[in-house]
Design an enzyme around this catalytic site. Structure first.
Site, PDB file in Angstrom:
ATOM      1  N   LYS A 223      -7.168   8.881   0.979  1.00  0.00           N
ATOM      2  CA  LYS A 223      -7.651   7.940   0.061  1.00  0.00           C
ATOM      3  C   LYS A 223      -8.029   8.548  -1.580  1.00  0.00           C
ATOM      4  O   LYS A 223      -8.302   9.579  -1.375  1.00  0.00           O
ATOM      5  CB  LYS A 223      -8.544   6.646   0.246  1.00  0.00           C
ATOM      6  CG  LYS A 223      -7.793   5.731   1.386  1.00  0.00           C
ATOM      7  CD  LYS A 223      -8.737   4.615   1.491  1.00  0.00           C
ATOM      8  CE  LYS A 223      -7.682   3.694   2.395  1.00  0.00           C
ATOM      9  NZ  LYS A 223      -8.585   2.776   3.219  1.00  0.00           N
ATOM     10  N   ARG A 263      -8.296   5.204  11.177  1.00  0.00           N
ATOM     11  CA  ARG A 263      -6.888   4.845  10.896  1.00  0.00           C
ATOM     12  C   ARG A 263      -6.288   5.965  10.026  1.00  0.00           C
ATOM     13  O   ARG A 263      -6.933   6.169   9.057  1.00  0.00           O
ATOM     14  CB  ARG A 263      -6.963   3.680  10.152  1.00  0.00           C
ATOM     15  CG  ARG A 263      -5.359   3.347   9.790  1.00  0.00           C
ATOM     16  CD  ARG A 263      -5.775   1.982   9.010  1.00  0.00           C
ATOM     17  NE  ARG A 263      -4.126   1.275   8.345  1.00  0.00           N
ATOM     18  CZ  ARG A 263      -3.564   1.997   7.173  1.00  0.00           C
ATOM     19  NH1 ARG A 263      -4.290   2.720   6.529  1.00  0.00           N
ATOM     20  NH2 ARG A 263      -2.586   1.182   6.910  1.00  0.00           N
TER      21      ARG A 263
HETATM   22  N1  PMM Z   1      -6.370   0.974   4.147  1.00  0.00           N
HETATM   23  C1  PMM Z   1      -4.757   0.707   4.107  1.00  0.00           C
HETATM   24  C2  PMM Z   1      -4.329  -0.159   4.668  1.00  0.00           C
HETATM   25  N2  PMM Z   1      -4.596  -0.920   5.695  1.00  0.00           N
HETATM   26  N3  PMM Z   1      -6.406  -1.262   7.289  1.00  0.00           N
HETATM   27  C3  PMM Z   1      -7.655  -1.219   7.620  1.00  0.00           C
HETATM   28  N4  PMM Z   1      -8.141  -1.878   8.557  1.00  0.00           N
HETATM   29  N5  PMM Z   1      -8.393  -0.475   6.986  1.00  0.00           N
HETATM   30  C4  PMM Z   1      -8.297   0.367   5.979  1.00  0.00           C
HETATM   31  O1  PMM Z   1      -8.729   1.219   5.364  1.00  0.00           O
HETATM   32  C5  PMM Z   1      -6.738   0.294   5.502  1.00  0.00           C
HETATM   33  C6  PMM Z   1      -5.822  -0.693   6.031  1.00  0.00           C
HETATM   34  C7  PMM Z   1      -4.452   1.549   2.948  1.00  0.00           C
HETATM   35  O2  PMM Z   1      -3.162   1.694   2.712  1.00  0.00           O
HETATM   36  P1  PMM Z   1      -2.411   2.871   3.300  1.00  0.00           P
HETATM   37  O3  PMM Z   1      -1.824   2.649   4.720  1.00  0.00           O
HETATM   38  O4  PMM Z   1      -1.423   3.020   2.138  1.00  0.00           O
HETATM   39  O5  PMM Z   1      -3.074   4.081   3.549  1.00  0.00           O
END
Ligand code: PMM
Length: 287
Positions: A223, A263
């Site tokens: 991030k 994640r």
């Molecule tokens: N971050 C992204 C997408 N989905 N879902 C959850 N539960 N928590 C997160 O921090 C999160 C998410 C950010 O987008 P990316 O898939 O492009 O990294």
């Protein structure tokens, strides 16, 4: 009524932090630049993540990159459902990253076990019904608005207290809508309506958030705030793939703090980091 396959016992009974690998079926994800956009590439990438130690695969068809425009529902379905159908026969634990009830329902029908809704049910009022009816694990992330507006919704009195309160309000809402306690996973939503500095107090309170009584998911991988932390003398944030070691450090600390899962995009690094932290923790507690 539609029911997802139950989570394998091997997952729910594990006394360790799980690794959720990200499979973005999008042309414009901020962190992997749309590398896995085609169906074949997404499925191949998912298999690679499983080999690297992913416990769960999180499949998403809509970018949440700050400022990103929304994709329409048909396109989102076209992106994610065939990937879930292709992976379901492998027996892998599958999560769908969506804010749309229609997509969540179709994903569970196609074999997804988990609904990962970054809006915690706020973006689509039908979502809670799908969660309640399917009984799928429901990840409720802290969220204040879609990607095109989220950067304008970053005001907090105390970011940890405010996020905690807003998450617990979500829990109340979900319970009243018929979602059961055992379905709910919480997530502080790092980077979502959080300015760079706001993410650190949330991470520092991981153990407190994990103690709220629900499994906690931490999504720090690649991030922006990590890009800024690692910036060199030119103050330019380092690119997303140069944030993987920092992500693994957060995985280790989240594991020590009792997170249920992280994640991540780079599964191997985080799986190793989680193992280190787990061994450290076990030596201290005799677990
Ligand atoms: N971050 C992204 C997408 N989905 N879902 C959850 N539960 N928590 C997160 O921090 C999160 C998410 C950010 O987008 P990316 O898939 O492009 O990294």
């Amino acid at each position: 009524m539609l029911h997802p396959a139950p989570l394998p016992d091997s997952l729910t009974s594990l006394n360790r932090t799980l690794i959720m690998g990200v499979v973005n079926v999008t042309p414009d994800s901020f962190s992997d630049g749309g590398n896995w956009f085609s169906h074949e590439a997404a499925v191949a990438h998912a298999h690679e993540l499983l080999e690297q130690g992913a416990d769960i695969l999180d499949i998403g068809g809509e970018s949440t990159r700050p400022g990103a425009p929304r994709v329409d529902e048909e396109e989102e379905l076209r992106r994610v459902i065939p990937v879930i159908e292709a992976l379901a026969p492998t027996g892998a634990v599958l999560s769908v990253d969506t804010t749309r009830a229609v997509v969540a329902r179709a994903a569970v029908a196609a074999g997804a076990h988990i609904i990962n809704d970054v809006s915690g049910g706020l973006a689509d009022e039908e979502m809670v019904t799908v969660a309640a009816e399917t009984g799928a694990v429901f990840i409720a992330m802290h969220w204040r608005g879609h990607a095109d507006v989220m950067d304008s919704l970053e005001e907090y009195d105390d970011v940890y207290m405010d996020v905690k309160r807003e998450l617990l309000e979500r829990v109340e809402y979900l319970l009243q809508a018929g979602v059961s306690r055992s379905q709910i996973v919480l997530d502080p939503g790092l980077g979502f309506s959080k300015s760079g500095e706001s993410n650190w107090p949330l991470l520092a309170h991981t153990a407190d958030l994990a103690a709220l009584g629900f499994p906690l998911l931490v999504g720090a991988s690649r991030k922006r705030f990590l890009g800024h932390l690692l910036a060199g003398a030119d103050h330019e944030p380092v690119p997303p793939t140069a944030r993987d070691h920092a992500t693994a450090a957060i995985t280790a600390l989240s594991t020590l703090s009792g997170a249920w899962a992280v994640r991540v995009h780079n599964v191997k690094e985080s799986a190793d980091a989680a193992k280190v932290a787990q061994a450290w923790k076990a030596a201290g507690t005799g677990a």
